[in-house]
Design an enzyme around this catalytic site. Structure first.
Site, PDB file in Angstrom:
ATOM      1  N   GLU A 130      39.930  36.489  59.773  1.00  0.00           N
ATOM      2  CA  GLU A 130      39.159  35.739  58.789  1.00  0.00           C
ATOM      3  C   GLU A 130      40.100  35.033  57.825  1.00  0.00           C
ATOM      4  O   GLU A 130      41.317  35.288  57.801  1.00  0.00           O
ATOM      5  CB  GLU A 130      38.206  36.652  58.028  1.00  0.00           C
ATOM      6  CG  GLU A 130      38.879  37.741  57.223  1.00  0.00           C
ATOM      7  CD  GLU A 130      37.863  38.749  56.668  1.00  0.00           C
ATOM      8  OE1 GLU A 130      36.833  39.008  57.330  1.00  0.00           O
ATOM      9  OE2 GLU A 130      38.115  39.288  55.575  1.00  0.00           O
ATOM     10  N   ARG A 138      35.952  50.680  57.089  1.00  0.00           N
ATOM     11  CA  ARG A 138      36.194  50.895  55.664  1.00  0.00           C
ATOM     12  C   ARG A 138      37.129  52.087  55.481  1.00  0.00           C
ATOM     13  O   ARG A 138      36.859  53.193  55.958  1.00  0.00           O
ATOM     14  CB  ARG A 138      34.849  51.136  54.973  1.00  0.00           C
ATOM     15  CG  ARG A 138      34.855  50.986  53.474  1.00  0.00           C
ATOM     16  CD  ARG A 138      33.462  51.222  52.901  1.00  0.00           C
ATOM     17  NE  ARG A 138      32.531  50.187  53.285  1.00  0.00           N
ATOM     18  CZ  ARG A 138      31.297  50.405  53.736  1.00  0.00           C
ATOM     19  NH1 ARG A 138      30.868  51.638  53.883  1.00  0.00           N
ATOM     20  NH2 ARG A 138      30.519  49.399  54.055  1.00  0.00           N
ATOM     21  N   HIS A 168      42.927  44.965  53.909  1.00  0.00           N
ATOM     22  CA  HIS A 168      42.621  43.963  52.899  1.00  0.00           C
ATOM     23  C   HIS A 168      41.437  44.372  52.023  1.00  0.00           C
ATOM     24  O   HIS A 168      40.648  45.244  52.380  1.00  0.00           O
ATOM     25  CB  HIS A 168      42.309  42.620  53.563  1.00  0.00           C
ATOM     26  CG  HIS A 168      41.095  42.663  54.456  1.00  0.00           C
ATOM     27  ND1 HIS A 168      41.153  43.060  55.772  1.00  0.00           N
ATOM     28  CD2 HIS A 168      39.790  42.372  54.214  1.00  0.00           C
ATOM     29  CE1 HIS A 168      39.949  43.011  56.313  1.00  0.00           C
ATOM     30  NE2 HIS A 168      39.094  42.596  55.378  1.00  0.00           N
ATOM     31  N   HIS A 190      39.757  44.931  59.987  1.00  0.00           N
ATOM     32  CA  HIS A 190      39.035  44.521  61.186  1.00  0.00           C
ATOM     33  C   HIS A 190      39.982  44.666  62.373  1.00  0.00           C
ATOM     34  O   HIS A 190      41.192  44.415  62.244  1.00  0.00           O
ATOM     35  CB  HIS A 190      38.574  43.068  61.077  1.00  0.00           C
ATOM     36  CG  HIS A 190      37.824  42.771  59.819  1.00  0.00           C
ATOM     37  ND1 HIS A 190      36.687  43.447  59.459  1.00  0.00           N
ATOM     38  CD2 HIS A 190      38.060  41.870  58.841  1.00  0.00           C
ATOM     39  CE1 HIS A 190      36.252  42.973  58.299  1.00  0.00           C
ATOM     40  NE2 HIS A 190      37.070  42.022  57.911  1.00  0.00           N
TER      41      HIS A 190
END
Length: 328
Positions: free
Chosen positions: A127, A205, A185, A111
């Site tokens: 996150e 992605r 991640h 992200h």
């Protein structure tokens, strides 16, 4: 009590939400078998959105004076009462809370942080993951190996050696991982995870383990954007393992603070920081003065009359500092 008094009283009560389930190619059935929830059908469900204020995905309120209303409408009408002074009616709820049932590996992704989001036209996102249940030898990826730069990352994708560039970690129940924007991640198979994130839908992605979707097609990749977003300079935050103390601070950053709290029967909890809205996710136990199901997340509004008292041994995740009200 007249109608206005009932309305004001209702604004002091915990706000509850109906979960919204989504099928995923990597999902399973743990929301049914572990949580005791009824799923819509026999599909593989990977996400349970607990609190969400995204366009066309707004959470629906459960019970109380707002029963059946969506979070967007409620915050636009009663935002200052719920979130605190200075809240703007048009503001979206700052966080998104979900459970993830990972029967297979999720895609390798990143992200963007603030700089990359502005450059690429996306939304920044950090996150955090709390691992509730983990299969034997379950893993996740958080960060890249040392000496990995943009060119080496791209070369490893082209050569098929991407996994050699990743920082794999073993996951155990009670573990916690903070994933800042820019951190490459992925959550591995066999993990049941509580995810608390910024309200953002931007995901790039990088790699999907050569997997096909339910239609037999490879999912789209966003390699250029992912490489632009990846932070190659900062070491990833170290994971935190569970420990016995009653109150454990898990992380504190510019978008939220998260703690794990345990209470014995009869014990009460009162926050030490200033008055603000907070989230509680119950992992186990029962409160005397707070109606909440196990694994549910509730929003305690700005005017909630703290504190809360345990009826049985309680364990919960406390999320705060996601909106700091303006002081009078």
């Amino acid at each position: 009590m007249n109608r206005d008094e009932k309305h004001v009283s209702g604004l002091h009560m915990p706000l509850r939400f109906w979960p919204a389930y989504s099928t995923r190619v990597w999902g399973g059935r743990l929301f049914e078998t572990e949580f005791g929830r009824k799923l819509p059908d026999a599909g593989l469900y990977g996400e349970s959105l607990e609190i969400c204020d995204r366009p066309k995905a707004e959470s629906i309120m459960r019970g109380g004076i707002f029963d059946g209303s969506d979070i967007r409408r409620v915050l636009s009408l009663e935002g200052e009462e719920i979130m605190g002074p200075g809240w703007k009616a048009e503001s979206r709820f700052p966080l998104l809370v979900k459970w993830l049932d990972c029967r297979q590996w999720l895609s390798l992704q990143v992200h963007p942080g603030a700089r990359a989001a502005a450059l690429l036209g996306g939304e920044k996102k950090s996150e955090a993951w709390y691992f509730l249940k983990c299969a034997d030898n379950a893993e996740y990826v958080a960060g890249l190996q040392e000496n990995t730069d943009a060119q080496r990352l791209v070369d490893s994708l082209e050569s098929g050696d991407i996994e050699k560039r990743l920082r794999f970690r073993i996951s155990r129940p009670g573990d916690f991982a903070f994933i800042p924007g820019g951190c490459v991640h992925a959550i591995g198979a066999g993990n049941l995870v509580l995810e608390i994130q910024e309200n953002s839908d931007t995901t790039y992605r990088i790699y999907d383990w050569n997997r096909l979707d339910i239609n037999g097609k490879a999912r789209d990749l966003h390699v250029r954007e992912a490489v632009e977003s990846a932070d190659f300079a900062s070491p990833p935050p170290e994971p935190i393992s569970d420990t016995p103390e009653p109150l454990k601070k898990l992380c504190s950053c510019d978008v939220f603070s998260i703690s794990r709290v345990r209470l014995a029967p009869g014990e009460s909890f009162n926050p030490t920081s200033f008055k603000q809205a907070r989230l509680i996710t119950l992992l186990g136990g029962e409160f005397e003065n707070l109606e909440i199901n196990r694994f549910e997340t509730v929003l305690l509004p700005y005017h909630f009359p703290w504190g809360i008292k345990a009826k049985a041994n309680c364990e919960f995740i406390l999320t705060e500092d996601f909106y700091r009200p303006k002081r009078a």
